[in-house]
Design a protein around this motif. Structure first.
Motif, PDB file in Angstrom:
ATOM      1  N   PHE A 143       4.360   8.875   4.572  1.00 18.44           N
ATOM      2  CA  PHE A 143       3.290   8.630   3.607  1.00 18.44           C
ATOM      3  C   PHE A 143       2.057   8.078   4.318  1.00 18.44           C
ATOM      4  O   PHE A 143       0.937   8.532   4.109  1.00 18.44           O
ATOM      5  CB  PHE A 143       3.780   7.639   2.557  1.00 18.44           C
ATOM      6  CG  PHE A 143       2.810   7.402   1.433  1.00 18.44           C
ATOM      7  CD1 PHE A 143       2.737   8.276   0.371  1.00 18.44           C
ATOM      8  CD2 PHE A 143       1.955   6.307   1.455  1.00 18.44           C
ATOM      9  CE1 PHE A 143       1.842   8.068  -0.660  1.00 18.44           C
ATOM     10  CE2 PHE A 143       1.052   6.094   0.432  1.00 18.44           C
ATOM     11  CZ  PHE A 143       0.999   6.986  -0.621  1.00 18.44           C
ATOM     12  N   GLY A 165       2.472   2.652  -3.948  1.00 21.78           N
ATOM     13  CA  GLY A 165       2.177   3.885  -3.218  1.00 21.78           C
ATOM     14  C   GLY A 165       1.489   4.943  -4.065  1.00 21.78           C
ATOM     15  O   GLY A 165       0.624   5.663  -3.581  1.00 21.78           O
ATOM     16  N   ALA A 166       1.873   4.990  -5.340  1.00 23.74           N
ATOM     17  CA  ALA A 166       1.251   6.004  -6.201  1.00 23.74           C
ATOM     18  C   ALA A 166      -0.246   5.754  -6.309  1.00 23.74           C
ATOM     19  O   ALA A 166      -1.048   6.694  -6.322  1.00 23.74           O
ATOM     20  CB  ALA A 166       1.899   5.994  -7.576  1.00 23.74           C
ATOM     21  N   VAL A 201      -5.829  11.819   5.971  1.00 22.00           N
ATOM     22  CA  VAL A 201      -6.845  11.975   4.930  1.00 22.00           C
ATOM     23  C   VAL A 201      -8.061  11.111   5.251  1.00 22.00           C
ATOM     24  O   VAL A 201      -9.209  11.574   5.197  1.00 22.00           O
ATOM     25  CB  VAL A 201      -6.282  11.614   3.542  1.00 22.00           C
ATOM     26  CG1 VAL A 201      -7.403  11.549   2.511  1.00 22.00           C
ATOM     27  CG2 VAL A 201      -5.251  12.624   3.103  1.00 22.00           C
ATOM     28  N   VAL A 202      -7.819   9.840   5.609  1.00 25.31           N
ATOM     29  CA  VAL A 202      -8.941   8.932   5.887  1.00 25.31           C
ATOM     30  C   VAL A 202      -9.763   9.472   7.057  1.00 25.31           C
ATOM     31  O   VAL A 202     -11.003   9.523   7.001  1.00 25.31           O
ATOM     32  CB  VAL A 202      -8.422   7.514   6.185  1.00 25.31           C
ATOM     33  CG1 VAL A 202      -9.543   6.641   6.727  1.00 25.31           C
ATOM     34  CG2 VAL A 202      -7.850   6.895   4.930  1.00 25.31           C
ATOM     35  N   VAL A 218      -1.887   9.300   4.829  1.00 22.93           N
ATOM     36  CA  VAL A 218      -3.080   8.480   4.583  1.00 22.93           C
ATOM     37  C   VAL A 218      -3.990   8.514   5.812  1.00 22.93           C
ATOM     38  O   VAL A 218      -5.201   8.699   5.702  1.00 22.93           O
ATOM     39  CB  VAL A 218      -2.681   7.022   4.246  1.00 22.93           C
ATOM     40  CG1 VAL A 218      -3.918   6.140   4.151  1.00 22.93           C
ATOM     41  CG2 VAL A 218      -1.902   6.971   2.950  1.00 22.93           C
ATOM     42  N   LEU A 232       0.813  -1.215   0.000  1.00 27.03           N
ATOM     43  CA  LEU A 232       0.000   0.000   0.000  1.00 27.03           C
ATOM     44  C   LEU A 232       0.847   1.265   0.000  1.00 27.03           C
ATOM     45  O   LEU A 232       0.577   2.201  -0.731  1.00 27.03           O
ATOM     46  CB  LEU A 232      -0.938   0.020   1.218  1.00 27.03           C
ATOM     47  CG  LEU A 232      -2.205  -0.802   1.084  1.00 27.03           C
ATOM     48  CD1 LEU A 232      -3.006  -0.733   2.372  1.00 27.03           C
ATOM     49  CD2 LEU A 232      -3.055  -0.289  -0.071  1.00 27.03           C
ATOM     50  N   LEU A 277      -2.927  15.091   2.382  1.00 33.06           N
ATOM     51  CA  LEU A 277      -2.499  14.919   0.989  1.00 33.06           C
ATOM     52  C   LEU A 277      -1.112  15.502   0.791  1.00 33.06           C
ATOM     53  O   LEU A 277      -0.260  14.909   0.124  1.00 33.06           O
ATOM     54  CB  LEU A 277      -3.496  15.591   0.043  1.00 33.06           C
ATOM     55  CG  LEU A 277      -4.756  14.805  -0.294  1.00 33.06           C
ATOM     56  CD1 LEU A 277      -5.675  15.633  -1.180  1.00 33.06           C
ATOM     57  CD2 LEU A 277      -4.389  13.522  -1.020  1.00 33.06           C
ATOM     58  N   ILE A 312      -6.329   8.257  -2.078  1.00 33.22           N
ATOM     59  CA  ILE A 312      -6.704   9.206  -1.018  1.00 33.22           C
ATOM     60  C   ILE A 312      -7.138  10.537  -1.619  1.00 33.22           C
ATOM     61  O   ILE A 312      -7.968  11.238  -1.055  1.00 33.22           O
ATOM     62  CB  ILE A 312      -5.592   9.389   0.049  1.00 33.22           C
ATOM     63  CG1 ILE A 312      -4.282   9.803  -0.570  1.00 33.22           C
ATOM     64  CG2 ILE A 312      -5.428   8.136   0.892  1.00 33.22           C
ATOM     65  CD1 ILE A 312      -3.210  10.104   0.464  1.00 33.22           C
ATOM     66  N   SER A 323       1.585  13.205   2.355  1.00 33.13           N
ATOM     67  CA  SER A 323       1.813  12.019   1.534  1.00 33.13           C
ATOM     68  C   SER A 323       2.567  12.374   0.262  1.00 33.13           C
ATOM     69  O   SER A 323       3.493  11.682  -0.155  1.00 33.13           O
ATOM     70  CB  SER A 323       0.476  11.381   1.148  1.00 33.13           C
ATOM     71  OG  SER A 323      -0.074  10.733   2.253  1.00 33.13           O
ATOM     72  N   PHE A 355      10.227   9.344  -8.275  1.00 37.99           N
ATOM     73  CA  PHE A 355       9.111   9.638  -7.384  1.00 37.99           C
ATOM     74  C   PHE A 355       8.748   8.397  -6.557  1.00 37.99           C
ATOM     75  O   PHE A 355       8.690   7.289  -7.072  1.00 37.99           O
ATOM     76  CB  PHE A 355       7.918  10.064  -8.233  1.00 37.99           C
ATOM     77  CG  PHE A 355       6.732  10.533  -7.446  1.00 37.99           C
ATOM     78  CD1 PHE A 355       6.825  11.659  -6.648  1.00 37.99           C
ATOM     79  CD2 PHE A 355       5.522   9.852  -7.511  1.00 37.99           C
ATOM     80  CE1 PHE A 355       5.728  12.107  -5.933  1.00 37.99           C
ATOM     81  CE2 PHE A 355       4.429  10.292  -6.803  1.00 37.99           C
ATOM     82  CZ  PHE A 355       4.538  11.423  -6.008  1.00 37.99           C
ATOM     83  N   MET A 356       8.530   8.588  -5.243  1.00 38.40           N
ATOM     84  CA  MET A 356       8.077   7.518  -4.343  1.00 38.40           C
ATOM     85  C   MET A 356       9.151   6.480  -4.024  1.00 38.40           C
ATOM     86  O   MET A 356       8.849   5.400  -3.559  1.00 38.40           O
ATOM     87  CB  MET A 356       6.847   6.774  -4.901  1.00 38.40           C
ATOM     88  CG  MET A 356       5.613   7.591  -5.061  1.00 38.40           C
ATOM     89  SD  MET A 356       4.523   7.793  -3.653  1.00 38.40           S
ATOM     90  CE  MET A 356       4.658   6.327  -2.751  1.00 38.40           C
ATOM     91  N   THR A 396      -2.109   4.431  -3.997  1.00 35.14           N
ATOM     92  CA  THR A 396      -2.699   4.895  -2.748  1.00 35.14           C
ATOM     93  C   THR A 396      -2.838   6.411  -2.743  1.00 35.14           C
ATOM     94  O   THR A 396      -3.841   6.952  -2.292  1.00 35.14           O
ATOM     95  CB  THR A 396      -1.824   4.444  -1.572  1.00 35.14           C
ATOM     96  OG1 THR A 396      -1.543   3.068  -1.730  1.00 35.14           O
ATOM     97  CG2 THR A 396      -2.520   4.682  -0.259  1.00 35.14           C
ATOM     98  N   LEU A 397      -1.800   7.072  -3.261  1.00 35.47           N
ATOM     99  CA  LEU A 397      -1.842   8.538  -3.309  1.00 35.47           C
ATOM    100  C   LEU A 397      -3.059   9.004  -4.092  1.00 35.47           C
ATOM    101  O   LEU A 397      -3.786   9.916  -3.669  1.00 35.47           O
ATOM    102  CB  LEU A 397      -0.555   9.054  -3.948  1.00 35.47           C
ATOM    103  CG  LEU A 397      -0.323  10.555  -3.860  1.00 35.47           C
ATOM    104  CD1 LEU A 397      -0.232  10.984  -2.414  1.00 35.47           C
ATOM    105  CD2 LEU A 397       0.933  10.950  -4.613  1.00 35.47           C
TER     106      LEU A 397
END
Lengths: 790, 138
Positions: free
Chosen positions: B115, A745-746, B122-123, B119, A740, B75, A752, B78, B93-94, A748-749
């Protein structure tokens, strides 16, 4: 090619757009006395294009090209030849006069800056249209003219009729634009290029292609809608709702001629075949006569002018259809003639409307006593439109007759049609240009004031030009007319324009036209009775038929939408499930083996049996309970049982999440249901059976699908990769979480982000409703107060 | 909605306990079942329980800011966790970044933790925004 030249061409085209954007910021400076300064823009452009007269007259063709989207063969290719130059000069020249005229016509108008913005954007689009050498660029500018025209027609946006006309015009010309795009794609398919110059050399191949006729008719669709040919003509009279400067500029002198320009531009590429010529002759012929007759039944000055404009456009289409050199020459001259006299008549009408506040011809007479210069302009324009010497209109008419007379096809019908049209147009011109300025001034107009010089100078200038060009035709002959004929593929060396052509058949026809037309003017007075007589046939007019089609289309689509999207959530779910059942079921029936490998299944434990029993009980309770709240609670039981099953099969992450989600879902349901009545018969027996059958089938299909997946050999590669690399690469022991937040991860990003959008959506929807309710509540309270005070 | 004195009293103690539990679930996620998603859900359940017992207004006062503000904050965290390797280390990225030394309780700390915190926020923000909005209008 010098770099400065390259840039100046693009700058010239973009100036209109840049000025339009600038007006957003500095518009307020152009609202007051300085508004006349806006006309510097078209004047500058006019002078810029004026310098090209000499090179163009020497048969030079100026082309400029910028790469735009080379991978699709789309470039910003511009070409300036005789045809483009004639249109460019008309666009900028008449544009200059219209800009100046507007500063007085709409003096003090709240949105004058906006008006200038639309006008100059239109000017830019129109220049781009006539200079484009690439069909895609041409299409883009073509649509831009439609859009700016939409804003200008709907400029009085508080008037519903004006809004409707704007929509009609946009609809008709917009469809035409799409046809142009289709034609461009088809021609590209045939030739492999979008460049019109390159298509020129492939003319033979295009005409021999089996799709030639389709390409031609698509192109015709674009030209006929833009240039208001029968049966698409009706948007143009509607467009007269626009302020008069717009009618002058867009709907008589420039934009409606874009269709004519398109036909002329493609004459050397596509012309010469029977299908091209005859279609144009027939459509142009019908249009010119049909709308010329219409002018008899109008009392609104702008209505008369609108129909005579359509008729003139018909003549041009007809001439292009004849396809001879003489016809091209006649068309070139007639474009100039028409632009000069029709723009004058529109400007004159605008002045009359502005000063007397009426355009009803039956109430207008004797205005020459108040506005003599305007009267002179009107009468000169009327004479030119009638084709009476020594105006350029006379030369235009003689050439038109000659071209028709010398054509080898259906001469007699063509001759009768063109002479009748010219007679009726003479009548229309006289009514619009002479009638308001002769006779006795009615009492209601005694107090009318003379207009500003800024208003009457433009029409006087245009009308005088019509006279000057008539007396000295050599002024336009070499500079404008010959290059146009060359651009159309004709031989221009023999052309010699003159007023006196000798005493021949053509001259006799001219005399007849003038005689009969003048007689008609004195015998037939425009009246309400004639208008009413024509209105009787409205039911079979193309406009009415199109409206009926339109209505049917709207009815059908609202039926269609209401059927599938009736606003009931249960319906949406039913339709979605039904669709899935049908599609998946259809595929599965032929491909399922229905083999269950019992060996691969694990042993059933006591915990599983108990949980499943609770689950089934929960389902039955949900279905049969009479209380909504109890149903929701039972749904919670079902959800929690599923959580337990997840736990049994070692998916603790899934179980935890499902557990939380289930708790929240029950809370949400309770919140929503709390306000609803507790006991209610939710649905009748029939609906329940239907829904029960549907969901049973769906459940069955999912079960079979799941078993089918089990019997397939599963590739474990992906799972093994994650399990192997989870700790090594991502320092995590919980594979699910590592997937996740790291491996995927992208995803998940984005998830959200979607969640956030959903929350904002719910917030917006609910709060908006709250506010409306509050407003109503406050309104009720204040009403109560008022009642009490009384 | 009438609430019992028991629930009311209990919720005052349950709120901090549940919040700590949700953070615990969030932090252990990398090694054991848990993570930002489920942690965020537990945190929002804690607040909702509090609002059931004490009324929505009290919970809102406790939160100080509207839960909607958690959305952009989460956001951003993350996104920045994903962007950090691009900015500082010129990596894609990431890409996961990890500290060399282990921190007490948490173990090895990496960009994935930030990250996950995003999340979590946000949740939590989404759930509370939706449920608060709906219960306000109901």
């Amino acid at each position: 090619m010098r770099q400065t030249d390259l840039l100046s061409m693009l700058t010239a085209i973009l100036t209109g757009f840049i000025f339009s954007i600038l007006l957003v910021f500095v518009g307020r400076f152009f609202k007051g006395k300085l508004s006349i300064l806006a006309s510097i823009v078209p004047l500058g452009l006019f002078l810029y294009f004026f310098q090209f007269i000499t090179p163009i007259a020497n048969d030079e063709i100026i082309t400029r090209s910028f790469e735009w989207i080379p991978s699709f063969g789309v470039d910003l290719g511009f070409k300036l030849d005789g045809l483009s130059l004639l249109f460019s000069l008309m666009i900028t020249g008449i544009g200059f006069l219209v800009f100046a005229y507007t500063s007085s016509y709409l003096k003090g108008h709240e949105y004058l800056d906006r008006f200038y913005g639309y006008l100059s954007a239109f000017m830019g689009a129109m220049l781009g249209l006539v200079l484009s050498d690439n069909m895609i660029t041409l299409f883009v500018f073509w649509e831009l003219t439609s859009i700016s025209s939409f804003f200008l027609i709907g400029f009085n946006n508080t008037n519903p009729a004006s809004r409707k006309s704007a929509m009609t015009a946009l609809g008709i010309t917009g469809i035409g634009g799409l046809l142009l795009l289709a034609s461009a794609l088809l021609l590209n398919n045939i030739t492999g290029t979008y460049s019109i110059s390159e298509m020129l050399s492939m003319s033979e191949a295009i005409r021999g292609n089996e799709f030639y006729a389709v390409a031609v008719f698509l192109l015709f669709g674009a030209a006929f809608t833009k240039s208001a040919q029968f049966p698409f003509h009706f948007w143009l009279p509607g467009a007269m709702k626009a302020p008069t400067p717009v009618s002058t500029y867009l709907h008589s002198a420039t934009m409606v001629k874009a269709g004519i320009y398109l036909l002329m531009r493609f004459t050397p590429v596509l012309g010469g075949e029977n299908i091209w010529n005859y279609t144009l002759i027939i459509v142009g012929g019908i249009t010119m006569l049909y709308s010329a007759i219409h002018t008899l039944f109008r009392t609104d000055l702008k209505g008369i002018l609108a129909y005579s404009t359509i008729s003139a456009l018909g003549i041009l289409v007809f001439l292009i259809g004849l396809g001879t050199e003489e016809a091209f020459l006649a068309a070139a001259v007639f474009i100039i003639v028409h632009a000069l006299y029709k723009a004058t008549l529109f400007l004159v009408t605008g002045i009359i409307d502005h000063q007397t506040h009426t355009r009803d011809i039956t109430r207008l007479a004797g205005l020459n006593k108040i506005m003599l210069p305007v009267g002179i302009a009107g009468i000169l324009a009327a004479i030119s439109s009638a084709g009476i010497p020594p105006t350029i209109g006379f030369i235009g008419k003689e050439l038109t007759y000659e071209a028709t007379y010398h054509s080898d096809t259906i001469i007699i019908i063509s001759m009768i049609a063109i002479v009748l049209t010219k007679i009726l147009l003479l009548y229309a011109g006289f009514v619009a240009g002479i009638k308001p300025f002769t006779g006795k001034l009615p009492d209601e107009h005694q107090e009318v004031k003379a207009p500003d010089p800024i208003m009457w100078i433009p029409p006087v200038l245009l009308a005088t030009l019509g006279l000057v060009f008539g007396i000295a035709p050599f002024l336009v002959e070499g500079a404008l007319i010959k290059p146009v004929v060359t651009a159309l593929g004709g031989n221009a060396s023999e052309i010699h324009l003159a007023l006196w052509h000798g005493f021949n058949t053509i001259f006799i026809l001219s005399l007849i036209t003038i005689g009969v037309g003048t007689a008609l003017y004195f015998l037939l007075k425009p009246s309400e009775k004639l208008v009413a007589a024509a209105a009787r046939y409205n039911a079979i007019s193309p406009e009415n038929i199109l409206n009926l089609i339109n209505k049917g289309f709207v009815q059908f689509s609202s039926f269609w939408t209401n059927f599938f999207q009736n606003g009931y959530l249960r319906n949406y779910i039913s339709i979605i499930i039904l669709f899935l059942v049908v599609i998946v079921g259809y595929i599965m029936i032929g491909n399922t083996r229905f083999v269950i490998d019992y060996n691969s299944l694990s042993k059933i434990t006591v915990y599983e049996i108990t949980t499943t029993l609770i689950l089934i009980a929960g389902i039955f309770y949900t279905v049969f309970t009479e209380s909504r709240l109890a149903a929701v609670a039972a749904m919670g039981v079902v959800g929690l049982s599923i959580c337990l099953i997840f736990v049994f099969y070692s998916a603790p992450d899934l179980a935890m999440t499902q557990f939380s989600i289930d708790t929240l879902t029950v809370i949400l349901f309770v919140l929503v249901l709390y306000k609803l009545p507790k006991y209610l018969k939710l649905s009748d027996y029939k609906t329940r059976v239907r829904d029960g059958v549907l969901s049973s089938i769906f459940g069955l299909i999912i079960t079979v699908l799941a078993l089918e997946v089990l019997s397939e050999p599963v590739s474990k590669q992906v799972g093994e990769f994650y399990a192997a690399n989870s700790y090594v690469e991502a320092h995590g022991k919980n594979v699910v979480n590592v997937i996740l937040v790291d491996f995927r991860g992208a995803d998940t990003l984005i998830e959200i982000s979607v969640l956030s959008i959903a929350a904002v959506g719910v917030f917006g929807l609910m709060k908006l409703r709250l506010k409306m309710r509050d407003r109503k509540r406050y309104a009720d309270v204040s009403l109560d107060k008022e009642n009490k005070e009384q | 909605m009438r609430t019992t004195i028991i629930l009311k009293t209990a919720s005052n103690y349950l709120l901090p306990v549940l919040l700590v539990f949700s953070v615990f679930i969030l932090l252990r996620g990398h090694y054991l079942p848990g993570g930002g998603f489920v942690g965020g859900l537990i945190a929002s359940i804690a607040f909702i329980l509090h609002s059931f017992a004490n009324g929505l207004e009290k919970t809102k006062e406790l939160l100080i800011v509207h839960p909607g503000f958690l959305l952009p904050v989460g956001l951003a965290i993350s996104f920045m966790a994903g962007l950090a390797p691009v900015i500082f280390f010129d990596m894609p990225f990431m890409t996961g970044l990890w500290s060399h030394d282990t921190v007490a309780i948490l173990g090895s700390v990496g960009s994935a933790l930030f990250f996950d915190i995003g999340v979590y926020l946000v949740v939590n923000g989404v759930t509370l925004t939706i449920i608060f909005t709906i219960s306000e209008s109901a």
